[in-house]
Design a protein around this motif. Structure first.
Motif, PDB file in Angstrom:
ATOM      1  N   LYS A   7     -13.263  16.793  58.754  1.00  0.00           N
ATOM      2  CA  LYS A   7     -12.112  15.749  58.327  1.00  0.00           C
ATOM      3  C   LYS A   7     -12.406  15.063  57.113  1.00  0.00           C
ATOM      4  CE  LYS A   7     -10.993  14.311  63.125  1.00  0.00           C
ATOM      5  NZ  LYS A   7     -11.667  13.957  64.230  1.00  0.00           N
ATOM      6  N   TYR A   8     -13.698  15.149  56.759  1.00  0.00           N
ATOM      7  CA  TYR A   8     -14.095  14.435  55.187  1.00  0.00           C
ATOM      8  C   TYR A   8     -13.413  15.455  54.223  1.00  0.00           C
ATOM      9  CZ  TYR A   8     -16.307  10.341  56.674  1.00  0.00           C
ATOM     10  OH  TYR A   8     -16.580   9.057  57.240  1.00  0.00           O
ATOM     11  N   PHE A   9     -13.573  16.822  54.418  1.00  0.00           N
ATOM     12  CA  PHE A   9     -12.962  17.728  53.457  1.00  0.00           C
ATOM     13  C   PHE A   9     -11.644  17.723  53.548  1.00  0.00           C
ATOM     14  CE2 PHE A   9     -16.598  21.045  54.720  1.00  0.00           C
ATOM     15  CZ  PHE A   9     -17.479  20.558  53.629  1.00  0.00           C
ATOM     16  N   PHE A  10     -10.904  17.448  54.689  1.00  0.00           N
ATOM     17  CA  PHE A  10      -9.371  17.320  54.696  1.00  0.00           C
ATOM     18  C   PHE A  10      -9.048  16.216  53.964  1.00  0.00           C
ATOM     19  CE2 PHE A  10      -5.647  15.980  56.907  1.00  0.00           C
ATOM     20  CZ  PHE A  10      -4.865  16.874  56.804  1.00  0.00           C
ATOM     21  N   MET A  11      -9.611  14.974  54.223  1.00  0.00           N
ATOM     22  CA  MET A  11      -9.159  13.669  53.802  1.00  0.00           C
ATOM     23  C   MET A  11      -9.483  13.392  52.427  1.00  0.00           C
ATOM     24  SD  MET A  11      -9.015  11.322  57.173  1.00  0.00           S
ATOM     25  CE  MET A  11      -8.212   9.994  56.314  1.00  0.00           C
ATOM     26  N   MET A  12     -10.593  13.873  51.886  1.00  0.00           N
ATOM     27  CA  MET A  12     -11.165  13.425  50.568  1.00  0.00           C
ATOM     28  C   MET A  12     -11.584  14.520  49.631  1.00  0.00           C
ATOM     29  SD  MET A  12     -12.410   9.372  50.654  1.00  0.00           S
ATOM     30  CE  MET A  12     -12.878   9.215  48.869  1.00  0.00           C
ATOM     31  N   PHE A  13     -12.565  15.557  50.295  1.00  0.00           N
ATOM     32  CA  PHE A  13     -13.490  16.222  49.397  1.00  0.00           C
ATOM     33  C   PHE A  13     -13.058  17.568  49.199  1.00  0.00           C
ATOM     34  CE2 PHE A  13     -15.604  12.513  50.738  1.00  0.00           C
ATOM     35  CZ  PHE A  13     -16.053  11.978  49.340  1.00  0.00           C
ATOM     36  N   ILE A  14     -11.718  18.111  49.681  1.00  0.00           N
ATOM     37  CA  ILE A  14     -11.450  19.397  49.511  1.00  0.00           C
ATOM     38  C   ILE A  14     -10.081  19.326  49.319  1.00  0.00           C
ATOM     39  CG2 ILE A  14     -11.056  21.849  49.824  1.00  0.00           C
ATOM     40  CD1 ILE A  14     -13.955  21.720  51.144  1.00  0.00           C
ATOM     41  N   LEU A  15      -9.547  18.835  48.166  1.00  0.00           N
ATOM     42  CA  LEU A  15      -7.977  18.674  48.113  1.00  0.00           C
ATOM     43  C   LEU A  15      -7.477  19.923  47.798  1.00  0.00           C
ATOM     44  CD1 LEU A  15      -8.133  15.093  46.227  1.00  0.00           C
ATOM     45  CD2 LEU A  15      -7.856  15.722  48.720  1.00  0.00           C
ATOM     46  N   ASP A  16      -7.999  21.022  47.461  1.00  0.00           N
ATOM     47  CA  ASP A  16      -7.303  22.332  47.283  1.00  0.00           C
ATOM     48  C   ASP A  16      -6.750  23.090  48.678  1.00  0.00           C
ATOM     49  OD1 ASP A  16      -6.800  24.746  45.051  1.00  0.00           O
ATOM     50  OD2 ASP A  16      -7.834  25.572  46.918  1.00  0.00           O
ATOM     51  N   ASN A  17      -5.619  23.444  48.825  1.00  0.00           N
ATOM     52  CA  ASN A  17      -5.168  23.897  50.092  1.00  0.00           C
ATOM     53  C   ASN A  17      -5.875  25.132  50.508  1.00  0.00           C
ATOM     54  OD1 ASN A  17      -3.773  21.697  50.971  1.00  0.00           O
ATOM     55  ND2 ASN A  17      -1.682  22.656  49.819  1.00  0.00           N
ATOM     56  N   GLU A  18      -6.040  25.972  49.631  1.00  0.00           N
ATOM     57  CA  GLU A  18      -6.523  27.408  50.128  1.00  0.00           C
ATOM     58  C   GLU A  18      -8.099  27.270  50.191  1.00  0.00           C
ATOM     59  OE1 GLU A  18      -5.606  30.526  47.192  1.00  0.00           O
ATOM     60  OE2 GLU A  18      -3.608  30.047  47.247  1.00  0.00           O
ATOM     61  N   GLU A  19      -8.719  26.647  49.392  1.00  0.00           N
ATOM     62  CA  GLU A  19     -10.204  26.270  49.749  1.00  0.00           C
ATOM     63  C   GLU A  19     -10.426  25.665  51.094  1.00  0.00           C
ATOM     64  OE1 GLU A  19     -11.938  23.705  46.510  1.00  0.00           O
ATOM     65  OE2 GLU A  19     -13.931  24.091  47.785  1.00  0.00           O
ATOM     66  N   LEU A  20      -9.624  24.870  51.365  1.00  0.00           N
ATOM     67  CA  LEU A  20      -9.655  24.117  52.939  1.00  0.00           C
ATOM     68  C   LEU A  20      -9.386  25.222  53.924  1.00  0.00           C
ATOM     69  CD1 LEU A  20     -10.162  21.283  53.955  1.00  0.00           C
ATOM     70  CD2 LEU A  20      -7.695  21.217  54.414  1.00  0.00           C
ATOM     71  N   LEU A  21      -8.354  25.994  53.694  1.00  0.00           N
ATOM     72  CA  LEU A  21      -7.992  26.820  54.680  1.00  0.00           C
ATOM     73  C   LEU A  21      -8.908  28.040  54.983  1.00  0.00           C
ATOM     74  CD1 LEU A  21      -5.548  27.107  56.442  1.00  0.00           C
ATOM     75  CD2 LEU A  21      -4.672  28.872  54.695  1.00  0.00           C
ATOM     76  N   ARG A  38     -11.916  26.535  56.856  1.00  0.00           N
ATOM     77  CA  ARG A  38     -11.401  26.345  58.345  1.00  0.00           C
ATOM     78  C   ARG A  38     -11.290  27.683  59.014  1.00  0.00           C
ATOM     79  NH1 ARG A  38      -6.858  26.226  61.699  1.00  0.00           N
ATOM     80  NH2 ARG A  38      -6.906  24.708  63.237  1.00  0.00           N
ATOM     81  N   ASN A  39     -10.943  28.900  58.466  1.00  0.00           N
ATOM     82  CA  ASN A  39     -11.124  30.284  59.081  1.00  0.00           C
ATOM     83  C   ASN A  39     -12.491  30.618  58.905  1.00  0.00           C
ATOM     84  OD1 ASN A  39      -8.191  30.132  59.349  1.00  0.00           O
ATOM     85  ND2 ASN A  39      -7.988  31.261  57.377  1.00  0.00           N
ATOM     86  N   GLU A  40     -13.264  30.665  58.288  1.00  0.00           N
ATOM     87  CA  GLU A  40     -14.558  30.981  58.266  1.00  0.00           C
ATOM     88  C   GLU A  40     -15.004  29.924  59.366  1.00  0.00           C
ATOM     89  OE1 GLU A  40     -15.070  31.475  53.425  1.00  0.00           O
ATOM     90  OE2 GLU A  40     -16.968  30.541  54.696  1.00  0.00           O
ATOM     91  N   CYS A  41     -15.079  28.766  59.645  1.00  0.00           N
ATOM     92  CA  CYS A  41     -15.649  28.186  60.737  1.00  0.00           C
ATOM     93  C   CYS A  41     -14.954  28.521  62.147  1.00  0.00           C
ATOM     94  CB  CYS A  41     -15.200  26.588  60.697  1.00  0.00           C
ATOM     95  SG  CYS A  41     -15.863  25.704  62.166  1.00  0.00           S
ATOM     96  N   LEU A  42     -13.811  28.858  62.187  1.00  0.00           N
ATOM     97  CA  LEU A  42     -13.270  29.313  63.466  1.00  0.00           C
ATOM     98  C   LEU A  42     -13.627  30.596  63.810  1.00  0.00           C
ATOM     99  CD1 LEU A  42      -9.499  28.552  63.128  1.00  0.00           C
ATOM    100  CD2 LEU A  42     -11.178  27.489  64.795  1.00  0.00           C
TER     101      LEU A  42
END
Ligand code: TRP
Length: 382
Positions: A308-322, A325-329
């Protein structure tokens, strides 16, 4: 489903933001409105794309006015009851983006009176002093000193009170009781207070003696105040203030809102790298019982506070965030790795913030306005 409560003084339970929109009577920012913002600003802030700033009142109207040359000003504020944490800073980052993008003034209210009325253990001297300390954090966000005015309610009372009085006369106790859930035994400062929070929405109009639209960026819990302001201000001949509203940055331990009263749950603006390491190290994640299990089954980023912290403040680049997420899943990434990345990002953010915060001490007077200053002259000067 668990019940949730959102009032300006209490946010608890699992906040259901869709329900809140219905309850409050606010509107979601729809794709059309998003497109308009993009057209005007030439860009779109990730906080809008990600629905962190998700709701509004009359944003369409105020943008339309802007496009026709009727510029608005921004108004937001802070209840100085303690140290600033990153959940407070998040909406200010967006407010700075609004200031830069639309090239508009920001009027920033420090409600030392409010926190005195509502906090059992704080004296008026303490809340007033905190309004200076908290202003350092506001300045550190990088607002334009030529276009930003920060003030305390106590200190600017001579200007504010006369207008609060006109507003207060149009508000009944039963409106306050219904809107805020106050009771017969609430102190009368609390009952009066909402009229002080309404004044800055017309302050620029008062100084310039013409009606100027006001846009208020704020966390959704403040909406009840502005519902009342929108009801009363037109009766005095002013525009209804428009608003753009955000969700809360959650706590590190699964709470809906980062809270100051829970020291280990919140990252404060003055925390050391060591403190950040400790707090994030103990954060609630969506990890499994063991590394082996997580590699097999994958993690659950959607319940994870680190994500949630990545999503809301600390990873603002969409691809990086995705990809996180995928690596976690997929089980390719363990919680320790995410925690280290978040620690690194927060520490970097705070290092920069703390530097600017210290520098702010010597330039506070460029932002701070008090009764000693003739407001009209100040506006002309800026
Ligand atoms: N009541 C707010 C708080 O407790 C402070 C505040 C005053 C505010 N005016 C505002 C917040 C306008 C947002 C917008 O934090």
């Amino acid at each position: 489903m668990k019940d949730f409560i959102v009032t300006p003084w209490e946010v608890s339970g699992d906040v259901d933001y869709t329900k809140l929109v219905e309850q409050f009577g606010i509107k979601l920012i729809d794709p059309n409105l998003m497109k308009t913002i993009e057209q005007i600003s030439g860009s779109n802030h990730p906080f809008l794309q990600r629905r962190i700033f998700f709701a509004h009142r009359d944003l369409d109207w105020i943008l339309n006015e802007y496009q026709q040359g009727n510029k608005f000003f921004l108004y937001t504020g802070r209840g100085p009851s303690g140290d600033i944490h990153i959940g407070h800073i998040m909406p200010w980052i967006f407010t700075k983006w609004l200031q830069d993008t639309f090239n508009v003034e920001l009027w920033f209210q420090m409600t030392d009176d409010e926190k005195f009325y509502f906090k059992e253990n704080l004296s008026l001297e303490e809340t007033h002093q905190l309004s200076y300390e908290n202003a350092l954090d506001v300045i550190a966000v990088g607002f334009d000193p030529k276009k930003t005015f920060i003030f305390s309610n106590i200190e600017l009372a001579n200007t504010l009170y006369r207008h609060a009085a006109r507003i207060a006369k149009k508000i009944t106790f039963s409106m306050i009781r219904a809107t805020f859930g106050l009771t017969e035994s609430s102190n009368i400062g609390q009952i009066f207070y909402t009229s002080m929070q309404a004044v800055p929405a017309i302050l620029k109009s008062l100084i310039e003696e013409r009606n100027i639209p006001c846009l208020i960026p704020h966390a959704v819990d403040q909406d009840p105040h502005f519902r009342i302001a929108r009801d009363v201000l037109p009766k005095l001949g002013y525009y209804k203030p428009a608003s753009i509203q955000c969700i809360f940055l959650p706590g590190l331990k699964q709470q809906s809102k980062m809270s100051t009263t829970n020291g280990t749950d919140a990252i404060f603006s003055t925390d050391s790298a060591e403190e950040v390491r400790k707090k994030v190290g103990n954060a609630f994640t969506g990890g499994r019982g063991s590394a082996k299990e997580q590699k097999e089954l994958g993690g659950t980023p959607d319940v994870c506070s680190v994500f949630k912290y990545f999503f809301m403040m600390f990873i603002l680049d969409n691809e990086e965030l995705l990809s996180v997420r995928n690596e976690c899943l997929n089980g390719e990434r363990l919680c320790g790795e995410c925690k280290s990345i978040l620690i690194e990002k927060i520490v970097k953010f705070l290092r920069h913030h703390q530097e600017k915060r210290e520098k702010a001490r010597s330039i506070l007077d460029k932002y701070w306005i008090s009764e000693k200053i003739d407001l009209k002259q100040l506006v002309n000067k800026k």
